[in-house]
Design an enzyme around this catalytic site. Structure first.
Site, PDB file in Angstrom:
ATOM      1  N   VAL A  60      10.897  -7.043   9.924  1.00 29.54           N
ATOM      2  CA  VAL A  60      12.105  -6.315  10.083  1.00 29.54           C
ATOM      3  C   VAL A  60      11.976  -5.118  11.280  1.00 29.54           C
ATOM      4  O   VAL A  60      10.771  -4.728  11.433  1.00 29.54           O
ATOM      5  CB  VAL A  60      12.404  -5.544   8.745  1.00 29.54           C
ATOM      6  N   HIS A  76       9.445  -3.616   3.147  1.00 29.70           N
ATOM      7  CA  HIS A  76       9.123  -3.771   1.873  1.00 29.70           C
ATOM      8  C   HIS A  76      10.382  -3.937   0.931  1.00 29.70           C
ATOM      9  O   HIS A  76      10.306  -4.758  -0.049  1.00 29.70           O
ATOM     10  CB  HIS A  76       8.344  -2.300   1.277  1.00 29.70           C
ATOM     11  N   MET A 132       1.011  -0.991   0.035  1.00 27.56           N
ATOM     12  CA  MET A 132       0.105  -0.100   0.021  1.00 27.56           C
ATOM     13  C   MET A 132       0.890   1.380  -0.024  1.00 27.56           C
ATOM     14  O   MET A 132       0.384   2.195   0.524  1.00 27.56           O
ATOM     15  CB  MET A 132      -0.722   0.023   1.155  1.00 27.56           C
ATOM     16  N   GLY A 133       2.165   1.096  -0.352  1.00 25.72           N
ATOM     17  CA  GLY A 133       3.057   2.246  -0.520  1.00 25.72           C
ATOM     18  C   GLY A 133       3.412   2.637   0.828  1.00 25.72           C
ATOM     19  O   GLY A 133       3.450   1.810   1.853  1.00 25.72           O
ATOM     20  N   LEU A 168       6.533   3.187   1.522  1.00 27.83           N
ATOM     21  CA  LEU A 168       7.772   1.770   1.521  1.00 27.83           C
ATOM     22  C   LEU A 168       8.733   1.875   2.725  1.00 27.83           C
ATOM     23  O   LEU A 168       9.156   3.227   2.889  1.00 27.83           O
ATOM     24  CB  LEU A 168       8.366   1.600   0.208  1.00 27.83           C
ATOM     25  N   HIS A 169       8.926   0.908   3.121  1.00 26.28           N
ATOM     26  CA  HIS A 169      10.237   0.999   4.342  1.00 26.28           C
ATOM     27  C   HIS A 169      11.032  -0.107   4.028  1.00 26.28           C
ATOM     28  O   HIS A 169      10.780  -1.141   3.344  1.00 26.28           O
ATOM     29  CB  HIS A 169       9.596   1.130   5.720  1.00 26.28           C
ATOM     30  N   GLN A 206      -3.131 -12.018   8.074  1.00 20.19           N
ATOM     31  CA  GLN A 206      -3.222 -11.800   6.736  1.00 20.19           C
ATOM     32  C   GLN A 206      -2.359 -12.711   5.545  1.00 20.19           C
ATOM     33  O   GLN A 206      -2.971 -13.527   4.562  1.00 20.19           O
ATOM     34  CB  GLN A 206      -2.370 -10.336   6.249  1.00 20.19           C
TER      35      GLN A 206
HETATM   36  O1  PAF Z   1      -0.033  -5.775   3.666  1.00 17.44           O
HETATM   37  C1  PAF Z   1      -0.271  -4.777   3.022  1.00 17.44           C
HETATM   38  O2  PAF Z   1       0.109  -3.738   2.619  1.00 17.44           O
HETATM   39  C2  PAF Z   1      -1.930  -5.054   2.353  1.00 17.44           C
HETATM   40  O3  PAF Z   1      -2.731  -5.640   3.190  1.00 17.44           O
HETATM   41  C3  PAF Z   1      -1.895  -5.581   0.795  1.00 17.44           C
HETATM   42  C4  PAF Z   1      -1.542  -7.172   1.057  1.00 17.44           C
HETATM   43  C5  PAF Z   1      -1.026  -4.961   0.014  1.00 17.44           C
HETATM   44  C6  PAF Z   1      -3.417  -5.651   0.563  1.00 17.44           C
HETATM   45  O4  PAF Z   1      -3.947  -4.370   0.361  1.00 17.44           O
END
Ligand code: PAF
Length: 279
Positions: free
Chosen positions: A176, A37, A30-31, A33-34, A153
């Site tokens: 992390v 990611h 979802m952007g 970013l760290h 998730q």
């Molecule tokens: O973990 C996330 O950033 C979100 O839940 C995902 C998997 C990109 C779905 O929107």
């Protein structure tokens, strides 16, 4: 690095890639970013020939009173963070592209979504499963990578893939952490200085509980009460859950065993933080 916002263009491109026999890997985000990611992206590059990173803040996984509108968004900043990482395609669609007018189909992973965060974020995992299934259909990856911080998730997506016979390997990647143990999260930017200090106690509570387990304690009630005390002593009173559960079914346990999941969700002022470790 190509930036694509259209589903049709994305599908055309990946269909061409698949015809050449290349493997596509996907890191859905979802952007904001760290480093967490970045690790997923580096791992994704090793596991496929064409690496796609998706950036989409998914409204269907946010409750009405949650932070969808204030969720950090910085596409330009995100692109500059990953431009040297060997990402081939960034898929960054807008809202209408993913949820056009008339959209009404959702996926639910029934039992796994009932536990842990599911109690506190009704509808959240339905939104996650739905958007991830859509991303899988759009990007057609052979492998997709997710962080283990969002353990529930990850399990839900793995179950969905199994139940719906999707041909994608879903890989979890370790959490992390900052030097003081705080799990990296896009939401950490919400924390003010003093809140940031309390936040580091969340992982400390988990480590202390694990220490108790390693010393022979198996009674989960005792361990949970002990952990809650550590949190409350630092001013964290708003605890959604602190639980020891089966790592596959996510059902809460009375007696802890090696490998069980110890998971926590707290709120520090308005910021919701989650973390977990395995015993
Ligand atoms: O973990 C996330 O950033 C979100 O839940 C995902 C998997 C990109 C779905 O929107």
């Amino acid at each position: 690095m190509r930036i694509i916002s259209s589903i049709r263009e994305m599908q055309g491109l990946v269909n061409g890639v698949i015809r050449t026999g290349k493997r596509i890997s996907l890191v859905p985000t979802m952007g904001a970013l760290h480093e967490g990611h970045i690790n997923l992206i580096n791992e994704g590059r090793n596991r496929g020939d064409v690496l796609v990173v998706s950036i989409f803040v998914n409204p269907t996984q946010f409750g009405l009173s949650e932070d969808f509108t204030k969720y950090p968004r910085d596409l330009e900043g995100d692109l500059s963070k990953i431009e040297d990482l060997g990402v081939d395609i960034v898929f960054a669609p807008n809202l209408e592209e993913i949820y056009p007018e008339g959209f009404q189909t959702y996926v639910e992973v029934k039992d796994l979504q009932e536990h842990l965060c599911g109690h506190f974020r009704p509808g959240h995992f339905r939104g996650v499963a739905t958007v991830v299934l859509k991303l899988f259909n759009i990007v057609k990856p052979q492998v997709a990578l997710f962080g283990e911080k969002d353990y529930q998730q990850l399990k839900i997506i793995q179950r969905m893939v199994k139940d719906l016979n999707l041909e994608v390997e879903v890989i979890g990647y370790p959490i992390v952490r900052e030097k003081d143990g705080l799990a990296l999260s896009s939401r950490n930017v919400y924390l003010l200085m003093n809140e940031r200090n309390s936040a580091s106690q969340v992982s400390k509570a988990l480590r202390e509980i694990k220490r108790k387990f390693d010393m022979g304690c198996r009674n989960t009630n005792l361990m949970v009460e002990f952990g809650k005390k550590i949190l409350e002593e630092t001013g964290i009173n708003d605890i959604d859950y602190l639980e020891i559960c089966d790592p596959e079914t996510l059902e809460s346990k009375e007696l802890a065993g090696r490998g069980d999941l110890l998971a926590v969700a707290v709120r520090i002022k308005g910021t919701r933080l989650i973390d977990n470790i395995r015993l």
